[in-house]
Motif scaffolding. Sequence first.
Motif, PDB file in Angstrom:
ATOM      1  N   LEU A  30       0.849  -1.220   0.079  1.00 29.88           N
ATOM      2  CA  LEU A  30      -0.023  -0.103   0.034  1.00 29.88           C
ATOM      3  C   LEU A  30       1.089   1.322  -0.005  1.00 29.88           C
ATOM      4  N   THR A  31       1.818   1.072   0.712  1.00 30.40           N
ATOM      5  CA  THR A  31       2.957   2.451   0.710  1.00 30.40           C
ATOM      6  C   THR A  31       3.572   2.320  -0.602  1.00 30.40           C
ATOM      7  N   LEU A  32       3.700   1.618  -1.254  1.00 32.79           N
ATOM      8  CA  LEU A  32       4.296   1.632  -2.578  1.00 32.79           C
ATOM      9  C   LEU A  32       3.203   2.211  -3.638  1.00 32.79           C
ATOM     10  N   ILE A  33       2.087   1.852  -3.357  1.00 31.57           N
ATOM     11  CA  ILE A  33       1.033   2.430  -4.238  1.00 31.57           C
ATOM     12  C   ILE A  33       0.856   4.067  -4.026  1.00 31.57           C
ATOM     13  N   ASP A  34       1.089   4.356  -2.694  1.00 28.33           N
ATOM     14  CA  ASP A  34       0.801   5.769  -2.050  1.00 28.33           C
ATOM     15  C   ASP A  34       2.049   6.648  -2.689  1.00 28.33           C
ATOM     16  N   VAL A  35       3.036   6.102  -3.072  1.00 28.62           N
ATOM     17  CA  VAL A  35       4.166   6.777  -3.207  1.00 28.62           C
ATOM     18  C   VAL A  35       4.107   7.030  -5.013  1.00 28.62           C
ATOM     19  N   GLY A  36       3.274   6.231  -5.556  1.00 28.22           N
ATOM     20  CA  GLY A  36       3.030   6.376  -6.917  1.00 28.22           C
ATOM     21  C   GLY A  36       3.741   5.461  -8.077  1.00 28.22           C
ATOM     22  N   PRO A  84       3.450   1.984 -10.138  1.00 34.95           N
ATOM     23  CA  PRO A  84       2.229   1.274 -10.905  1.00 34.95           C
ATOM     24  C   PRO A  84       2.033  -0.003 -10.227  1.00 34.95           C
ATOM     25  N   TYR A  85       0.839  -0.437 -10.509  1.00 35.53           N
ATOM     26  CA  TYR A  85       0.414  -1.976  -9.631  1.00 35.53           C
ATOM     27  C   TYR A  85       1.264  -2.991 -10.022  1.00 35.53           C
ATOM     28  N   TRP A  86       1.786  -2.840 -11.462  1.00 35.83           N
ATOM     29  CA  TRP A  86       2.454  -3.972 -11.801  1.00 35.83           C
ATOM     30  C   TRP A  86       4.048  -4.162 -11.382  1.00 35.83           C
ATOM     31  N   LEU A  87       4.303  -3.036 -10.433  1.00 35.59           N
ATOM     32  CA  LEU A  87       5.582  -2.938  -9.872  1.00 35.59           C
ATOM     33  C   LEU A  87       5.364  -3.331  -8.322  1.00 35.59           C
ATOM     34  N   VAL A  88       4.235  -2.733  -7.938  1.00 37.73           N
ATOM     35  CA  VAL A  88       3.918  -2.906  -6.456  1.00 37.73           C
ATOM     36  C   VAL A  88       3.612  -4.476  -6.272  1.00 37.73           C
ATOM     37  N   VAL A  89       3.106  -5.505  -7.107  1.00 36.40           N
ATOM     38  CA  VAL A  89       2.763  -6.713  -6.553  1.00 36.40           C
ATOM     39  C   VAL A  89       4.558  -7.383  -6.262  1.00 36.40           C
ATOM     40  N   PRO A  90       5.298  -7.333  -7.553  1.00 38.97           N
ATOM     41  CA  PRO A  90       6.539  -8.039  -7.001  1.00 38.97           C
ATOM     42  C   PRO A  90       7.478  -7.446  -5.925  1.00 38.97           C
ATOM     43  N   GLY A  91       7.123  -5.882  -5.793  1.00 41.10           N
ATOM     44  CA  GLY A  91       7.764  -5.359  -4.739  1.00 41.10           C
ATOM     45  C   GLY A  91       7.388  -5.912  -3.527  1.00 41.10           C
ATOM     46  N   GLY A  92       6.106  -6.149  -3.249  1.00 44.86           N
ATOM     47  CA  GLY A  92       5.529  -6.489  -1.971  1.00 44.86           C
ATOM     48  C   GLY A  92       5.894  -8.037  -1.733  1.00 44.86           C
ATOM     49  N   MET A  93       5.959  -8.735  -3.019  1.00 44.97           N
ATOM     50  CA  MET A  93       6.230 -10.273  -2.737  1.00 44.97           C
ATOM     51  C   MET A  93       7.877 -10.150  -2.234  1.00 44.97           C
ATOM     52  N   LEU A  94       8.755  -9.646  -2.533  1.00 40.01           N
ATOM     53  CA  LEU A  94      10.006  -9.336  -2.457  1.00 40.01           C
ATOM     54  C   LEU A  94      10.258  -8.985  -0.960  1.00 40.01           C
TER      55      LEU A  94
END
Length: 292
Positions: free
Chosen positions: A53-59, A61-71
């Motif tokens: 959610l923090t990654l989404i808040d900083v702008g 894109p969703y396709w980067l948020v998913v792998p970022g959250g998984m890492l």
Amino acid sequence: MYTLLIVQMAVSGALMGLVYALIAYGFQLTFATSKSINFGQGELVMLSAFFSLTLIDVGLPYWLVVPGGMLFGVALGLFVERAGVRLALEQKSEGWILLTIILGLLGFSAAENIWGRDDRPFPTPIPSDPLHFFGIDVTPLELSVAIGVLTVMSLVELFKRKTLLGKAFEAVSADRDAAQLMGISATRTIQLSYGLSGLVAALAGILVAPITTVGPTMASALILKAFSVAVVAGLDSGFGIVLIGLFLGALESLTSFYLGSGWREAPGLILLILALAVRPNGVFGKASIRKV
């Protein structure tokens, strides 16, 4: 019309049950290599959802948020293994039980202090308008849960069966001492299992967050149901975990419909009690053999 309503409730519940199966799969991954599980797995689900959610808040894109959250989930899993499990296993003690609980409580406290106690919505580009299949409504969000869960579990199983690291994973699962005699590092393999466990916990958080919202207590109910799925299915069968997850999700939904929402948690608890009393190794588990 009434029959369609019952089927609709069962299908919606079963799709939610796949999230329980995914979290339970994380239990299975670590138990296979080390006979230990992370009792703070729910906090990994929650922290990964907050981080995403923090990654989404900083702008991002969703396709980067998913792998970022998984890492991020992988990093959390590795931290739990190093800080709460490794030393206890080396000493052949059960200290990992208390240590993983303590790490989970620390994660809960950290979430409250960093992100606050209020539940927050989790934006997603996946539409929520229902699709119609033979008179049953299924939302793209629910379908994304099913696709995400089955895809990740299938990829992990392929990794375990088709790669060299995966073969080491299977060898340690079968016989840890024999694997070490063959030159396989049990410590590294257990570390890998905790990393994968953190990955599936993070994906569970990302998939369920748009449905339940994100908050420090978002995984408290999920983790009990996931543990019920793991115990009832047995910690030896990924296929069994999926089936029991689907069954429990559908049963919860129908119980809520017939008896009221206050009874929604009852099926998981009843199944857990029955499994522990009648078949401790689980419906799909292998019978344990003790040498005397």
